[in-house]
Design a protein around this motif. Structure first.
Motif, PDB file in Angstrom:
ATOM      1  N   MET A 218      42.346  -2.124  45.012  1.00 19.28           N
ATOM      2  CA  MET A 218      41.189  -2.987  45.290  1.00 19.28           C
ATOM      3  C   MET A 218      40.160  -2.859  44.192  1.00 19.28           C
ATOM      4  O   MET A 218      39.464  -3.809  43.874  1.00 19.28           O
ATOM      5  CB  MET A 218      40.608  -2.639  46.651  1.00 19.28           C
ATOM      6  CG  MET A 218      41.471  -3.257  47.729  1.00 19.28           C
ATOM      7  SD  MET A 218      40.938  -2.797  49.328  1.00 19.28           S
ATOM      8  CE  MET A 218      41.425  -1.112  49.407  1.00 19.28           C
ATOM      9  N   ALA A 222      38.599  -5.912  42.163  1.00 17.53           N
ATOM     10  CA  ALA A 222      37.141  -6.056  42.023  1.00 17.53           C
ATOM     11  C   ALA A 222      36.744  -6.130  40.550  1.00 17.53           C
ATOM     12  O   ALA A 222      35.859  -6.882  40.175  1.00 17.53           O
ATOM     13  CB  ALA A 222      36.434  -4.884  42.705  1.00 17.53           C
ATOM     14  N   ILE A 245      33.552 -11.098  48.527  1.00 21.35           N
ATOM     15  CA  ILE A 245      34.576 -10.415  49.323  1.00 21.35           C
ATOM     16  C   ILE A 245      34.321  -8.906  49.363  1.00 21.35           C
ATOM     17  O   ILE A 245      34.481  -8.270  50.394  1.00 21.35           O
ATOM     18  CB  ILE A 245      35.999 -10.692  48.752  1.00 21.35           C
ATOM     19  CG1 ILE A 245      36.366 -12.171  48.903  1.00 21.35           C
ATOM     20  CG2 ILE A 245      37.045  -9.773  49.372  1.00 21.35           C
ATOM     21  CD1 ILE A 245      36.888 -12.604  50.242  1.00 21.35           C
ATOM     22  N   PHE A 246      33.886  -8.348  48.225  1.00 18.23           N
ATOM     23  CA  PHE A 246      33.748  -6.891  48.171  1.00 18.23           C
ATOM     24  C   PHE A 246      32.361  -6.375  48.577  1.00 18.23           C
ATOM     25  O   PHE A 246      32.169  -5.179  48.730  1.00 18.23           O
ATOM     26  CB  PHE A 246      34.134  -6.355  46.781  1.00 18.23           C
ATOM     27  CG  PHE A 246      35.627  -6.347  46.585  1.00 18.23           C
ATOM     28  CD1 PHE A 246      36.412  -5.398  47.220  1.00 18.23           C
ATOM     29  CD2 PHE A 246      36.253  -7.310  45.822  1.00 18.23           C
ATOM     30  CE1 PHE A 246      37.785  -5.399  47.073  1.00 18.23           C
ATOM     31  CE2 PHE A 246      37.628  -7.332  45.668  1.00 18.23           C
ATOM     32  CZ  PHE A 246      38.403  -6.371  46.303  1.00 18.23           C
ATOM     33  N   THR A 247      31.386  -7.289  48.718  1.00 17.35           N
ATOM     34  CA  THR A 247      30.085  -6.813  49.206  1.00 17.35           C
ATOM     35  C   THR A 247      29.817  -7.305  50.618  1.00 17.35           C
ATOM     36  O   THR A 247      29.217  -6.607  51.424  1.00 17.35           O
ATOM     37  CB  THR A 247      28.913  -7.267  48.309  1.00 17.35           C
ATOM     38  OG1 THR A 247      28.922  -8.691  48.227  1.00 17.35           O
ATOM     39  CG2 THR A 247      29.006  -6.667  46.931  1.00 17.35           C
ATOM     40  N   ASN A 248      30.290  -8.505  50.940  1.00 20.30           N
ATOM     41  CA  ASN A 248      29.947  -9.076  52.238  1.00 20.30           C
ATOM     42  C   ASN A 248      31.051  -9.999  52.748  1.00 20.30           C
ATOM     43  O   ASN A 248      30.864 -11.213  52.840  1.00 20.30           O
ATOM     44  CB  ASN A 248      28.617  -9.839  52.098  1.00 20.30           C
ATOM     45  CG  ASN A 248      28.066 -10.244  53.431  1.00 20.30           C
ATOM     46  OD1 ASN A 248      28.468  -9.717  54.474  1.00 20.30           O
ATOM     47  ND2 ASN A 248      27.145 -11.194  53.427  1.00 20.30           N
ATOM     48  N   PRO A 249      32.218  -9.422  53.062  1.00 15.39           N
ATOM     49  CA  PRO A 249      33.307 -10.283  53.539  1.00 15.39           C
ATOM     50  C   PRO A 249      32.956 -10.927  54.874  1.00 15.39           C
ATOM     51  O   PRO A 249      32.217 -10.336  55.666  1.00 15.39           O
ATOM     52  CB  PRO A 249      34.480  -9.309  53.687  1.00 15.39           C
ATOM     53  CG  PRO A 249      33.855  -7.975  53.852  1.00 15.39           C
ATOM     54  CD  PRO A 249      32.565  -8.000  53.089  1.00 15.39           C
ATOM     55  N   GLU A 252      36.241  -9.680  59.811  1.00 11.29           N
ATOM     56  CA  GLU A 252      36.284  -8.260  60.148  1.00 11.29           C
ATOM     57  C   GLU A 252      37.556  -7.597  59.614  1.00 11.29           C
ATOM     58  O   GLU A 252      37.529  -6.451  59.178  1.00 11.29           O
ATOM     59  CB  GLU A 252      36.187  -8.081  61.656  1.00 11.29           C
ATOM     60  CG  GLU A 252      35.822  -6.663  62.017  1.00 11.29           C
ATOM     61  CD  GLU A 252      35.626  -6.445  63.506  1.00 11.29           C
ATOM     62  OE1 GLU A 252      35.603  -7.439  64.252  1.00 11.29           O
ATOM     63  OE2 GLU A 252      35.526  -5.280  63.896  1.00 11.29           O
ATOM     64  N   GLN A 255      36.975  -6.749  56.032  1.00  6.58           N
ATOM     65  CA  GLN A 255      36.051  -5.608  55.998  1.00  6.58           C
ATOM     66  C   GLN A 255      36.801  -4.301  56.277  1.00  6.58           C
ATOM     67  O   GLN A 255      36.660  -3.319  55.551  1.00  6.58           O
ATOM     68  CB  GLN A 255      34.970  -5.851  57.067  1.00  6.58           C
ATOM     69  CG  GLN A 255      34.129  -4.653  57.416  1.00  6.58           C
ATOM     70  CD  GLN A 255      32.916  -4.499  56.505  1.00  6.58           C
ATOM     71  OE1 GLN A 255      32.474  -5.428  55.873  1.00  6.58           O
ATOM     72  NE2 GLN A 255      32.404  -3.298  56.451  1.00  6.58           N
ATOM     73  N   ASN A 256      37.617  -4.317  57.315  1.00  2.00           N
ATOM     74  CA  ASN A 256      38.349  -3.107  57.690  1.00  2.00           C
ATOM     75  C   ASN A 256      39.332  -2.687  56.610  1.00  2.00           C
ATOM     76  O   ASN A 256      39.465  -1.506  56.305  1.00  2.00           O
ATOM     77  CB  ASN A 256      39.102  -3.329  59.007  1.00  2.00           C
ATOM     78  CG  ASN A 256      38.154  -3.310  60.193  1.00  2.00           C
ATOM     79  OD1 ASN A 256      37.046  -2.813  60.090  1.00  2.00           O
ATOM     80  ND2 ASN A 256      38.581  -3.870  61.299  1.00  2.00           N
ATOM     81  N   ILE A 258      39.359  -3.541  53.210  1.00  2.14           N
ATOM     82  CA  ILE A 258      38.794  -3.109  51.922  1.00  2.14           C
ATOM     83  C   ILE A 258      37.929  -1.860  52.027  1.00  2.14           C
ATOM     84  O   ILE A 258      37.701  -1.178  51.041  1.00  2.14           O
ATOM     85  CB  ILE A 258      37.999  -4.234  51.199  1.00  2.14           C
ATOM     86  CG1 ILE A 258      36.779  -4.652  52.012  1.00  2.14           C
ATOM     87  CG2 ILE A 258      38.862  -5.416  50.860  1.00  2.14           C
ATOM     88  CD1 ILE A 258      35.875  -5.597  51.250  1.00  2.14           C
ATOM     89  N   SER A 259      37.463  -1.562  53.255  1.00  2.00           N
ATOM     90  CA  SER A 259      36.680  -0.333  53.364  1.00  2.00           C
ATOM     91  C   SER A 259      37.537   0.830  53.872  1.00  2.00           C
ATOM     92  O   SER A 259      37.012   1.868  54.254  1.00  2.00           O
ATOM     93  CB  SER A 259      35.440  -0.550  54.237  1.00  2.00           C
ATOM     94  OG  SER A 259      35.822  -0.942  55.526  1.00  2.00           O
TER      95      SER A 259
END
Lengths: 263, 241
Positions: A218, A222, A245-249, A252, A255-256, A258-259
Motif C-alpha cells: 500500500m 500511495a 483513498i489513503f487519507t479519507n476513504p 469502511e 478503511q479497514n 488500508i489501515s
C-alpha cells in the motif's frame, strides 16, 4: 462500482474504460460487475488482499486471460474507441499497444540488445538496422538502464541484477511503442533501492505512457499512483484519487483494509 | 471501522498515544483551575505550584511527540489512523500552549499578590476561566468518544470567551482611568484575560482538528470570532462609571 460512495477523484480523460466486467474461472466468478476508467498519462494502482481479483482484472486489459482455457470474460472494455474483446481485434497487435511487465523479471535467454529488439523485429517496426538500434537505445534510455549497460549490449540479459532485469523487461515493453503498460507487482522481488529506481522510472514514464500497476504494497500504491482502486472478493469496493483513498476513504471496507484491520 | 488491528502492538501504541493526550488534557484543566483559584484566593504558594507543574506538561508533550513520530515512522498508518496520529500530535501542541498561558497567569498572580496591587473586580476574568475549563473538559470528552457534534459545539463556545474579554477590557480601562495607582494590577489582569482568550482560541482549534480527525473533512466556513478589544478606545472625558 458496486457501492455508491467513492473517494474524491481527479477528473481526467480515460484512455481505457471497463464497464460491467465479469470474469469466471469455470463456474467460479473471480470478478463481479467491475467498472473502472483508466485515466490517460496517470498511474492507476489496483490494491486488495490476495485472491481479491486485482491481477485477474489487470490481465483483462490486454486479454492475457485468453491464454487460460477455463477463463471467460464478459462485459465491455473500451480502448481507442473499440471493445478489445470484439472478434475483430488482433490480440497480438493489442498487446503491442498494451504491454505488460510481470512480478518476476523474465528476460529472454538472449543478449540485452536482442531482448529489446525482439518486439520491434516481430512487429516489423524497424526499417533498417540503424533504426532498430535507435529503438533499442531509446527504449533502454526510457527504462533508465542504458547508461548501466551501454558497453555490454551483447551480454545475456540474464547476467543483469534483478532490478536491472526488471528495467530490461520495461525497456522490452516500451520498444513496441505501447500506450499503456500493465505492471503486475513489478517490485515484489526487488530490494528497496531497485524498487525506488523503478518507482522513479514509473513517475517519469507517465508523461508518455499510461500505467496500471497491481501492488501488494500500500505504501507503493500511495507513493507512485494518482488513482487507486480497491478490490475485495472480486468486487471493486472503491476507486478514487490516491490521496483521498489513503487519507479519507469513503468505504469502511477500504478503511479497514488500508489501515491493517480485518475487513 | 473494526476495532482490532492485525498487529497488536500497533493498537498498543495507538492506545498509549490516546492515553497521553487525555492525560495532558486532564492536567491542563487542573492547572487552569488551580491558577484561577490562586488568583481568587491570592494564594502565592498555589500559583508557584502551577508554574512548576507546567514542566510536567512539557515532558508529557515531548513523550507524546516521540511516540507519534515513532508510529508514523514505523507503522506508516493510513486513513483514520493517520488522521488520529497527526491530529493528536497537532492538538497536543495546543494543549501545551494552553499550559504555557496558564503558567504565565500564575506568574502574574504571584507578582500582583506579592505587591498587593489593586486589580479591580476580577469576576469577569474568573468567569472567562470557567468557560475555558468547561471547553477543555468537553473537548477531551469529544476526543475520547469521537463526538463530532460536541466538538462543533465547543468550537462555537469560544465566542462567549471573546464577549467576556471585551467586557473585561472595558472594565479595566475604566478602572485604570479612575486611579493611576490601579494601572499595574489592572495591566496584569488584562494580560491574564488575553491569556485566557488565547486559551479559548487554542481549544477552538483543537475542536476544528477533531472534526477533521473524525470525518476526514475540515469544517466549512470561518469560526465566528467576537474579540473586539483590538478596536476598542475609551474617551477619558466620557467614561461611564
Amino acid at each position: 462500482m458496486t457501492e455508491e460512495k467513492t473517494a474524491q477523484t481527479d477528473a481526467s480523460t480515460p484512455i481505457m474504460t471497463a464497464s460491467g466486467v465479469d470474469v469466471f474461472y469455470g463456474k467460479k466468478q473471480a470478478i463481479k460487475n467491475v467498472s473502472l476508467d483508466i485515466p490517460e498519462n496517470q498511474i492507476t494502482a489496483l490494491i486488495g488482499p490476495s485472491g481479491c481479483g486485482k491481477s485477474t482484472f489487470l490481465r483483462c486489459f490486454n486479454r492475457m486471460n485468453d491464454t487460460i482455457d477455463s477463463c471467460r470474460v464478459t462485459g465491455d472494455i473500451q480502448f481507442a474507441g473499440q471493445d478489445i474483446y470484439s472478434s475483430k481485434v488482433d490480440v497480438v497487435a493489442l498487446r503491442s499497444r498494451i504491454g505488460m511487465v510481470f512480478q518476476k523479471a523474465n528476460p529472454f535467454p538472449k543478449s540485452i540488445f536482442d531482448n529489446v529488439a525482439y518486439g520491434p523485429r516481430i512487429h516489423g517496426l524497424a526499417e533498417t538496422k540503424d533504426h532498430l538500434e535507435d529503438i533499442v537505445i531509446t527504449s533502454l534510455r526510457r527504462a533508465g538502464l542504458y547508461d548501466e549497460v551501454s558497453d555490454r549490449l551483447n551480454e545475456p540479459g540474464t547476467s543483469l541484477s534483478g532490478g536491472q532485469q526488471q528495467r530490461l523487461c520495461i525497456a522490452r515493453a516500451i520498444a513496441v511503442d505501447p500506450q499503456i503498460i500493465l505492471m503486475d507487482e513489478p517490485c515484489s522481488a526487488l530490494d528497496p533501492i531497485a524498487t525506488a529506481i523503478i518507482e522513479n522510472l514509473m513517475d517519469s514514464m507517465k508523461e508518455k505512457y499510461t500505467i496500471v500497476i497491481v501492488t501488494h504494497s500500500m505504501q507503493q500504491a500511495a507513493r507512485v499512483s494518482q488513482q487507486t482502486a480497491f478490490f475485495h472478493l472480486g468486487e471493486l469496493v472503491e476507486s478514487g484519487a490516491t490521496e483521498s483513498i489513503f487519507t479519507n476513504p469513503a468505504q469502511e471496507r477500504t478503511q479497514n483494509y488500508i489501515s491493517g484491520r480485518i475487513g | 471501522m473494526s476495532d482490532d488491528h492485525i498487529v497488536t502492538s500497533f493498537d498498543e501504541d495507538m492506545s498509549r498515544l490516546e492515553a497521553l493526550f487525555l492525560e495532558m488534557g486532564e492536567m491542563v484543566a487542573e492547572q487552569l483551575k488551580a491558577a484561577t483559584r490562586a488568583l481568587r484566593k491570592e494564594d502565592r504558594v498555589l500559583a508557584k505550584q502551577v508554574v512548576k507543574g507546567d514542566r510536567q506538561l512539557n515532558k508529557m508533550e515531548a513523550e507524546l511527540n516521540d511516540l507519534a513520530i515513532k508510529i508514523l515512522a514505523l507503522r506508516q498508518p493510513f486513513a483514520g489512523d493517520l488522521r488520529k496520529v497527526v491530529i493528536t500530535l497537532k492538538s497536543a501542541g495546543h494543549l501545551e500552549r494552553i499550559g504555557d498561558l496558564t503558567r504565565n497567569m500564575a506568574q502574574r498572580t504571584n507578582t500582583i499578590t506579592k505587591a498587593e496591587a489593586d486589580t479591580g473586580p476580577i469576576d469577569t476574568l474568573i468567569r472567562m476561566s470557567e468557560i475555558v475549563q468547561d471547553m477543555i473538559g468537553s473537548i477531551m470528552r469529544a476526543y475520547r468518544t469521537g463526538d463530532t457534534e460536541l466538538a462543533t459545539l465547543v468550537r462555537a463556545l469560544d465566542q462567549s470567551v471573546d464577549t467576556s474579554h471585551n467586557a473585561l477590557f472595558r472594565e479595566m480601562l475604566t478602572y485604570m482611568m479612575e486611579d493611576l495607582r490601579n494601572i499595574s494590577g489592572c495591566m496584569h489582569v488584562m494580560f491574564m484575560a488575553k491569556n485566557i482568550e488565547r486559551m479559548g482560541d487554542n481549544v477552538a482549534d483543537i475542536a476544528k482538528e477533531l472534526i477533521y480527525m473524525n470525518t476526514g473533512d475540515w469544517p466549512e466556513g470561518k469560526r465566528v470570532k467576537s474579540d473586539k478589544t483590538s478596536k476598542m478606545i475609551l474617551d477619558p472625558d466620557n467614561v461611564e462609571t
